[in-house]
Design an enzyme around this catalytic site. Structure first.
Site, PDB file in Angstrom:
ATOM      1  N   CYS A 276      29.784  38.942  55.162  1.00 21.24           N
ATOM      2  CA  CYS A 276      30.994  38.630  56.297  1.00 21.24           C
ATOM      3  C   CYS A 276      30.694  37.543  57.259  1.00 21.24           C
ATOM      4  O   CYS A 276      31.239  36.456  57.323  1.00 21.24           O
ATOM      5  CB  CYS A 276      31.415  39.972  56.993  1.00 21.24           C
ATOM      6  SG  CYS A 276      32.174  41.042  55.769  1.00 21.24           S
TER       7      CYS A 276
HETATM    8  N1  NAD Z   1      31.154  44.439  52.269  1.00 22.98           N
HETATM    9  C1  NAD Z   1      31.455  44.677  53.419  1.00 22.98           C
HETATM   10  O1  NAD Z   1      31.011  45.310  54.163  1.00 22.98           O
HETATM   11  C2  NAD Z   1      32.805  43.840  53.767  1.00 22.98           C
HETATM   12  C3  NAD Z   1      33.617  44.432  54.840  1.00 22.98           C
HETATM   13  C4  NAD Z   1      34.971  44.138  54.868  1.00 22.98           C
HETATM   14  C5  NAD Z   1      35.575  43.186  54.127  1.00 22.98           C
HETATM   15  N2  NAD Z   1      34.821  42.609  52.993  1.00 22.98           N
HETATM   16  C6  NAD Z   1      35.554  41.698  52.396  1.00 22.98           C
HETATM   17  O2  NAD Z   1      36.168  42.313  51.089  1.00 22.98           O
HETATM   18  C7  NAD Z   1      36.113  41.461  49.734  1.00 22.98           C
HETATM   19  C8  NAD Z   1      34.914  42.352  48.903  1.00 22.98           C
HETATM   20  O3  NAD Z   1      33.956  42.504  49.206  1.00 22.98           O
HETATM   21  P1  NAD Z   1      32.695  43.343  48.757  1.00 22.98           P
HETATM   22  O4  NAD Z   1      31.682  43.500  49.679  1.00 22.98           O
HETATM   23  O5  NAD Z   1      33.252  44.899  48.098  1.00 22.98           O
HETATM   24  O6  NAD Z   1      32.215  42.453  47.490  1.00 22.98           O
HETATM   25  P2  NAD Z   1      31.485  42.906  46.013  1.00 22.98           P
HETATM   26  O7  NAD Z   1      30.798  41.871  45.439  1.00 22.98           O
HETATM   27  O8  NAD Z   1      30.663  44.224  46.437  1.00 22.98           O
HETATM   28  O9  NAD Z   1      32.596  43.510  45.242  1.00 22.98           O
HETATM   29  C9  NAD Z   1      33.613  42.833  44.460  1.00 22.98           C
HETATM   30  C10 NAD Z   1      33.752  43.319  43.126  1.00 22.98           C
HETATM   31  O10 NAD Z   1      34.725  42.525  42.613  1.00 22.98           O
HETATM   32  C11 NAD Z   1      34.683  42.250  41.011  1.00 22.98           C
HETATM   33  N3  NAD Z   1      35.227  41.120  40.793  1.00 22.98           N
HETATM   34  C12 NAD Z   1      35.039  39.815  41.067  1.00 22.98           C
HETATM   35  N4  NAD Z   1      36.092  39.244  40.511  1.00 22.98           N
HETATM   36  C13 NAD Z   1      37.311  40.085  39.841  1.00 22.98           C
HETATM   37  C14 NAD Z   1      38.160  40.204  39.133  1.00 22.98           C
HETATM   38  N5  NAD Z   1      38.510  38.849  38.984  1.00 22.98           N
HETATM   39  N6  NAD Z   1      38.664  41.141  38.755  1.00 22.98           N
HETATM   40  C15 NAD Z   1      38.180  42.515  38.912  1.00 22.98           C
HETATM   41  N7  NAD Z   1      37.223  42.587  39.611  1.00 22.98           N
HETATM   42  C16 NAD Z   1      36.326  41.409  40.034  1.00 22.98           C
HETATM   43  C17 NAD Z   1      32.781  42.115  41.091  1.00 22.98           C
HETATM   44  O11 NAD Z   1      32.393  42.458  40.047  1.00 22.98           O
HETATM   45  C18 NAD Z   1      32.560  43.363  42.418  1.00 22.98           C
HETATM   46  O12 NAD Z   1      32.518  44.417  41.478  1.00 22.98           O
HETATM   47  C19 NAD Z   1      35.418  40.386  50.412  1.00 22.98           C
HETATM   48  O13 NAD Z   1      36.542  39.437  50.688  1.00 22.98           O
HETATM   49  C20 NAD Z   1      34.795  40.463  51.708  1.00 22.98           C
HETATM   50  O14 NAD Z   1      34.575  39.521  52.474  1.00 22.98           O
HETATM   51  C21 NAD Z   1      33.763  42.923  52.615  1.00 22.98           C
END
Ligand code: NAD
Length: 442
Positions: A276
């Site tokens: 983030c």
């Molecule tokens: N990790 C955090 O603490 C956090 C906190 C707030 C917001 N976010 C936001 O949330 C979003 C996701 O982050 P995350 O940390 O969960 O990411 P992550 O990489 O852990 O998970 C994303 C998942 O999406 C899957 N994916 C990718 N493309 C895809 C598609 N086309 N169809 C289906 N699945 C698909 C990936 O395989 C993965 O499992 C981002 O925008 C991030 O900025 C993350």
């Protein structure tokens, strides 16, 4: 609205797209409250793990997954045609930056195109991925209005389907807060969209906060992360200034923190990490250009924070120099590879940058991290390295030990007793009541 009834009766089927750090805990919350949850991901490994009731994220308990799966409340799949059977679809896919530090919207766009293929009447879609203001209405909305199944007349938002943005707020491994206990901001494209999204999240979240539009909700998330990035940059800058003045920034921060109003402590470190803070602010920078505005605070904070791993390496050279040693040829052990204490997430971790710069300067580098046994390939790095087991004799082998991530599991006494020289970027040794002539701070 039939959808509202289904949500209230917990009969709504919930589809979560992207089963990562955000999507998995969210799916578990809905499943725990009795909803049928179907997770969609491209990553077959994650689907296999979930089906077997196993966790692939350290701080998410396998027992919770096993229960949701055996209760028949959680399933996972890579067949996206099943989207049409969902009542609510929540998008949690990545939003990284590309090599030009510009938003990489390919995951969000790709997902929206897929949803548009299967969209049907009365579905609610919410986007949770952090992104620039305008994403929901400028990218998702037009695709859904022209969904294949809508025919020539198209779908009308707020009537045929509902669309909202609701940013995820997560503090991985924080025992005080979890997905359900962190208030959630929601902005709907129309009033009906907001109503549907609020009804959905009210089922699992302690408090929902509604705003006037998806743009306002998208901007809220960015404000939260920019606030952190700028404040961390400020203490990182002060750290460097105070160090020259022979003042310990940590002592100053602890003293300032006793002020009961008008001050919130932020702490310096080896650089920003995680999905983030190093990334999200630049989503706004990029969008702001369209409005002929330069986001100077964001750029400046980015510059200072990006410099931190370089500062740590310069400090390492200074410390070694005191003992008539060059960094070139010295053995350096980096403690901690994840970007944050006690988690196994190493995305954007400054430890990786440290390994790169130390290598470039001729040091012989190893790392130790109880949560990261080997360094996996990332978008930027491909180190073939294994975590070193810490012991009296292994620690003694290094000319310099650099504390990058302050995991609780490190035996600070043992490391303090055996390391020749320590460079501490987190004040971890002092926090563990260890002060000695061979411990320096960076
Ligand atoms: N990790 C955090 O603490 C956090 C906190 C707030 C917001 N976010 C936001 O949330 C979003 C996701 O982050 P995350 O940390 O969960 O990411 P992550 O990489 O852990 O998970 C994303 C998942 O999406 C899957 N994916 C990718 N493309 C895809 C598609 N086309 N169809 C289906 N699945 C698909 C990936 O395989 C993965 O499992 C981002 O925008 C991030 O900025 C993350």
């Amino acid at each position: 609205m039939e959808l509202l009834e289904k949500i209230k009766d917990k009969k709504a089927k919930i589809g979560i797209i992207g089963l990562g750090y955000v999507g998995l805990p969210l799916g578990l919350e809905f499943a725990g409250k009795g909803f049928d949850v179907l997770g969609f991901d491209l990553d077959e490994r994650k689907i296999k793990f979930l089906k077997e009731g196993k966790s692939y994220i350290k701080h998410i308990n396998s027992e919770k997954i096993k229960k949701a799966v055996s209760d028949g409340k959680l399933n996972a799949i890579s067949d996206f045609s099943k989207i049409s059977g969902m009542d609510a679809i929540i998008i949690c896919v990545p939003t990284p930056l590309n090599e030009h530090r510009e938003p990489d919207m390919s995951y969000v766009e790709g997902t929206a195109i897929t949803i548009a293929k299967y969209l049907r009447i009365d579905q609610l879609i919410t986007l949770e991925s952090t992104t620039f203001p305008g994403t929901t209405e400028e990218i998702l909305l037009p695709l859904f209005e022209k969904a294949e199944s809508a025919g020539n007349n198209g779908f009308k938002v707020g009537k045929d389907f509902y669309l909202a943005f609701s940013p995820e707020r997560e503090d991985p491994n924080n025992p005080k807060y979890s997905t359900s206990t962190i208030p959630k901001v929601i902005g709907g494209v129309t009033q009906k969209c907001l109503e549907a999204a609020k009804a959905l999240y009210d089922q699992i979240i302690v408090e929902t906060v509604t705003v006037s539009s998806p743009r306002a909700a998208e901007a809220t998330k960015l404000l939260e992360n920019i606030y952190r990035s700028v404040n961390i940059a400020l203490v990182n800058e002060l750290k460097m200034v105070f160090d020259r003045m022979d003042i310990d920034i940590w002592e100053v921060i602890y003293a300032a923190s006793t002020k009961p109003f008008g001050y919130t402590p932020f702490y310096p470190g080896p650089g920003l990490g995680g999905h983030c803070i190093p990334i999200d602010p630049f989503y706004l920078t990029w969008k702001a250009r369209e409005f002929e505005i330069n986001t100077k605070f964001i750029e400046l904070a980015g510059e200072i924070n990006t410099y931190q791993p370089h500062y740590v390496v310069e400090k390492a050279m200074e410390v070694l120099n005191k003992f008539k040693k060059a960094l070139n040829g010295s053995k350096v052990l980096i403690l901690g590879a994840s970007y944050k204490r006690d988690i196994d997430d190493m995305r954007e971790s400054p430890s990786l940058k440290l390994i790169e710069i130390f290598n470039e300067r001729g040091a012989i580098v190893d790392y130790s991290d109880p949560y990261i046994p080997t360094l996996p390939k990332t978008r930027k790095y491909n180190f073939d390295m294994k975590s070193i087991e810490l012991s009296d004799s292994s620690v003694r082998e290094y000319d310099l030990v650099v504390l990058s991530t302050d995991h609780t599991d490190f035996d600070y006494n043992m490391i303090g007793d055996n390391a020749k020289l320590i460079l501490d970027t987190r004040n971890a040794f002092e926090k563990n009541n260890l002060k000695s002539k061979n411990i320096y701070k960076a």
